[in-house]
Motif scaffolding. Sequence first.
Motif, PDB file in Angstrom:
ATOM      1  N   PRO A   9       0.791  -1.217   0.000  1.00 21.21           N
ATOM      2  CA  PRO A   9       0.000   0.000   0.000  1.00 21.21           C
ATOM      3  C   PRO A   9       0.823   1.266   0.000  1.00 21.21           C
ATOM      4  N   ALA A  10       2.135   1.172   0.213  1.00 19.14           N
ATOM      5  CA  ALA A  10       2.907   2.382   0.461  1.00 19.14           C
ATOM      6  C   ALA A  10       3.008   3.280  -0.759  1.00 19.14           C
ATOM      7  N   ALA A  11       3.285   2.735  -1.932  1.00 21.21           N
ATOM      8  CA  ALA A  11       3.474   3.546  -3.131  1.00 21.21           C
ATOM      9  C   ALA A  11       2.297   3.354  -4.074  1.00 21.21           C
ATOM     10  N   GLU A  12       2.025   4.354  -4.866  1.00 22.04           N
ATOM     11  CA  GLU A  12       0.943   4.273  -5.840  1.00 22.04           C
ATOM     12  C   GLU A  12       1.366   3.311  -6.934  1.00 22.04           C
ATOM     13  N   ARG A  13       0.632   2.208  -7.076  1.00 17.65           N
ATOM     14  CA  ARG A  13       1.009   1.173  -8.028  1.00 17.65           C
ATOM     15  C   ARG A  13       0.071   1.170  -9.229  1.00 17.65           C
ATOM     16  N   THR A  14       0.534   0.528 -10.291  1.00 16.77           N
ATOM     17  CA  THR A  14      -0.303   0.375 -11.472  1.00 16.77           C
ATOM     18  C   THR A  14      -1.546  -0.415 -11.094  1.00 16.77           C
ATOM     19  N   PHE A  15      -2.708   0.143 -11.432  1.00 15.58           N
ATOM     20  CA  PHE A  15      -3.972  -0.493 -11.063  1.00 15.58           C
ATOM     21  C   PHE A  15      -4.597  -1.139 -12.298  1.00 15.58           C
ATOM     22  N   ILE A  16      -4.868  -2.440 -12.188  1.00 11.69           N
ATOM     23  CA  ILE A  16      -5.454  -3.201 -13.291  1.00 11.69           C
ATOM     24  C   ILE A  16      -6.851  -3.664 -12.908  1.00 11.69           C
ATOM     25  N   ALA A  17      -7.818  -3.375 -13.766  1.00 16.79           N
ATOM     26  CA  ALA A  17      -9.176  -3.886 -13.580  1.00 16.79           C
ATOM     27  C   ALA A  17      -9.301  -5.189 -14.372  1.00 16.79           C
ATOM     28  N   LEU A  18      -9.636  -6.265 -13.695  1.00 17.12           N
ATOM     29  CA  LEU A  18      -9.818  -7.576 -14.316  1.00 17.12           C
ATOM     30  C   LEU A  18     -11.306  -7.850 -14.429  1.00 17.12           C
ATOM     31  N   VAL A  40      -4.984  -4.804  -8.049  1.00 19.20           N
ATOM     32  CA  VAL A  40      -6.014  -5.418  -8.888  1.00 19.20           C
ATOM     33  C   VAL A  40      -7.411  -5.164  -8.329  1.00 19.20           C
ATOM     34  N   GLY A  41      -8.328  -4.834  -9.215  1.00 20.86           N
ATOM     35  CA  GLY A  41      -9.751  -4.774  -8.883  1.00 20.86           C
ATOM     36  C   GLY A  41     -10.476  -5.765  -9.771  1.00 20.86           C
ATOM     37  N   ALA A  42     -11.119  -6.773  -9.176  1.00 20.63           N
ATOM     38  CA  ALA A  42     -11.797  -7.817  -9.947  1.00 20.63           C
ATOM     39  C   ALA A  42     -13.270  -7.477 -10.107  1.00 20.63           C
ATOM     40  N   CYS A  43     -13.748  -7.574 -11.351  1.00 18.43           N
ATOM     41  CA  CYS A  43     -15.157  -7.262 -11.669  1.00 18.43           C
ATOM     42  C   CYS A  43     -15.752  -8.437 -12.430  1.00 18.43           C
ATOM     43  N   ARG A  44     -17.068  -8.597 -12.307  1.00 20.62           N
ATOM     44  CA  ARG A  44     -17.749  -9.667 -13.034  1.00 20.62           C
ATOM     45  C   ARG A  44     -18.466  -9.181 -14.282  1.00 20.62           C
ATOM     46  N   SER A  45     -18.595  -7.854 -14.445  1.00 17.56           N
ATOM     47  CA  SER A  45     -19.413  -7.330 -15.541  1.00 17.56           C
ATOM     48  C   SER A  45     -18.975  -5.917 -15.896  1.00 17.56           C
ATOM     49  N   GLY A  46     -19.523  -5.423 -16.998  1.00 23.58           N
ATOM     50  CA  GLY A  46     -19.248  -4.053 -17.395  1.00 23.58           C
ATOM     51  C   GLY A  46     -19.777  -3.049 -16.389  1.00 23.58           C
ATOM     52  N   ALA A  47     -20.919  -3.353 -15.767  1.00 22.74           N
ATOM     53  CA  ALA A  47     -21.495  -2.445 -14.767  1.00 22.74           C
ATOM     54  C   ALA A  47     -20.571  -2.309 -13.566  1.00 22.74           C
ATOM     55  N   GLU A  48     -19.993  -3.422 -13.121  1.00 21.19           N
ATOM     56  CA  GLU A  48     -19.059  -3.365 -11.993  1.00 21.19           C
ATOM     57  C   GLU A  48     -17.805  -2.594 -12.375  1.00 21.19           C
ATOM     58  N   LEU A  49     -17.343  -2.759 -13.607  1.00 20.79           N
ATOM     59  CA  LEU A  49     -16.180  -1.998 -14.076  1.00 20.79           C
ATOM     60  C   LEU A  49     -16.490  -0.502 -14.061  1.00 20.79           C
TER      61      LEU A  49
END
Length: 250
Positions: A9-18, A40-49
């Motif tokens: 959590p310390a540094a701002e990292r590349t964030f990937i939406a899966l 990583v942020g995991a989503c199940r659908s376009g709405a969650e993205l």
Amino acid sequence: MKRMTRAEPAAERTFIALVEDDEDISELVSDLLVREGFEVGACRSGAELDRLKDRRRVDLVLLDLMLPGEDGLSICRRLHAAALRIPVIMITAKGDDIDRILGLEIGADDYLPKPFNPRELIARIRAVLRRTREAHRPSPVAGRWYRFAGWNLDAGSRLLRDPGGEAVELTGGEFDLLIALLDHPQRVLTRDQLLDWTRGRDAGPYDRTIDVQLSRLRRKLGDDPRSPVMIRTVRGGGYLFAPAVETGGA
């Protein structure tokens, strides 16, 4: 949304939406990305993205083609048409060339069929990030100036003056690094971001140029490398330019 995970959590990292509706695959890919240092942020659908994008910055989307409801091609088309375009890598069980070509034509940056080699996925992610970040590298405009902590930088002439008015000579790499820091003051920047903005495709995975240039730049700015107050090192691999920055000109 299923979950959000961080490597550090310390540094701002590349964030990937899966965006993947298969829970087992989503968990495996998420764990792989976290081990490689991504958030990583995991989503199940376009709405969650969409809800995820409303809450935070997304650097890249890994997008499954076959989804319930809105399919991956439709989501990719929307992302490509947005004002702030997010890079997209499509992942699908379909190996049909028509799907691959259509995905690329509507804006996907890359395409990887299942099953895939985990190392190939990571290599493709890094390649797309480097390519798209390079397209947005800071480019100083002639006539632009910066002021910070009594220092003055004329971007057009590349002339840096200390608080006493004395000129301080910068190499090309040091100048590019300083511009990247001045354009993002009081924000944690990772080594990868600084490499992309200053070295672009010339940077290798173990490039230590940034470390050398940061050390030299600190010395030229009178910043004690043992206890820097201007260019701070943030635990987890980031750097933060602490002073407030004024800018103006063309």
